[in-house]
Design a protein around this motif. Sequence first.
Motif, short mmCIF file in Angstrom:
data_model
loop_
_atom_site.label_atom_id
_atom_site.label_comp_id
_atom_site.label_asym_id
_atom_site.label_seq_id
_atom_site.Cartn_x
_atom_site.Cartn_y
_atom_site.Cartn_z
N ALA A 239 -26.86 25.45 56.14
CA ALA A 239 -27.24 26.62 56.92
C ALA A 239 -26.69 27.87 56.24
N GLY A 240 -27.48 28.95 56.25
CA GLY A 240 -27.08 30.17 55.57
C GLY A 240 -25.83 30.80 56.14
N ASN A 241 -25.42 30.39 57.34
CA ASN A 241 -24.18 30.91 57.93
C ASN A 241 -22.97 30.62 57.05
N LEU A 242 -22.95 29.40 56.46
CA LEU A 242 -21.82 29.02 55.61
C LEU A 242 -22.20 27.77 54.82
N TYR A 243 -22.20 27.90 53.50
CA TYR A 243 -22.39 26.74 52.63
C TYR A 243 -21.76 27.06 51.28
N ALA A 244 -21.70 26.06 50.41
CA ALA A 244 -21.08 26.25 49.10
C ALA A 244 -21.90 25.55 48.03
N LEU A 245 -21.87 26.09 46.83
CA LEU A 245 -22.48 25.46 45.66
C LEU A 245 -21.40 25.25 44.61
N ARG A 246 -21.49 24.13 43.91
CA ARG A 246 -20.57 23.87 42.82
C ARG A 246 -20.86 24.84 41.67
N GLY A 247 -19.83 25.18 40.91
CA GLY A 247 -20.00 26.13 39.82
C GLY A 247 -21.08 25.74 38.84
N ARG A 248 -21.17 24.45 38.50
CA ARG A 248 -22.18 23.99 37.54
C ARG A 248 -23.59 24.20 38.07
N CYS A 249 -23.75 24.14 39.40
CA CYS A 249 -25.07 24.34 40.00
C CYS A 249 -25.51 25.79 39.88
N VAL A 250 -24.60 26.72 40.18
CA VAL A 250 -24.91 28.14 40.03
C VAL A 250 -25.24 28.45 38.57
#
Length: 303
Positions: A145-156
């Motif tokens: 959900a756009g309220n709170l999530y995270a992406l791993r550095g390699r994904c970005v």
Amino acid sequence: MSPPLVSVAVFAYNEEEGITAALERLDACGTGAELRIHVLINGCTDQTEAVVRAFQPRQSTVVPVVIVKGDKANAWNHYVHEVAPEAAAIHVFTDGDMLISPGSVTAFLDAFAAEPQADGCAGLPVTGRSLAAFRAKLASRREMAGNLYALRGRCVQEFRRRGVRLPFGIFGEDGLVTALVKYGLDMRGRQDDRRVAVAEGAGFAFPPLSPWRPRDWRIYRNRKMRYAVRRQQARMLYGLLKERGTEAMPAHVVDLYRLRGPALKLTWNGTDTPFDWVAIRRIRRDIAADESVKLEDRAHLYS
């Protein structure tokens, strides 16, 4: 060992009243990590920028990023492709009106460590009328959900390497990012839900709507309209990406409308059917308009 660098993207549109509380909560999550908070001051017309610049963090670094043209997808693109530190272990995404639970950053780091195959990670709500159902939906489906999530550095970094940008004016960037992550940034392939983890200890709270406040009725109506437009956009865009891949990602949502919108048909959707009808009418209006329609402020059309 030095603590991991955690970069945060906070999407803020006219949040002068609540941004300080949001930043205080985030700043408190700075223990055990080098926390760098980027506040994406996104087309604001109030004093959000001044409030952010006046904020004095204790455990983090706060970086104001002013984006003149208001649009959340555009702000997401700007962060991922222009701002995001390459050295960050993870990138946390949240909204400027969210109150993040203590320990959320550590919970994201732990969840990624426990599931090395995951490139995304969902945070969970801690308030709301349908709290149990919302939490269960995000956890069982592994949705971010756009309220709170995270992406791993390699994904970005992979988003950046491939040049994958979200269409300007798209609603529901969280659903699109979730889908892209699950498909390994190529929706012509196979979906793997294991690419999204769930951090039980990463939580967000938001002010609930009340049927006794007339202002909240307008907020509720606009929210329903955003969801209706989002549904139609997803119907068009996801089919396109599954057929042609991210190389076919439109630069602007109006380009998507003109490519796939003529095939839209209104179907029964219970009490949301009237909202879908209005959404399709607006999409058809955009299809018929000239190129100047792309200059309209879309991000806050239903704010």
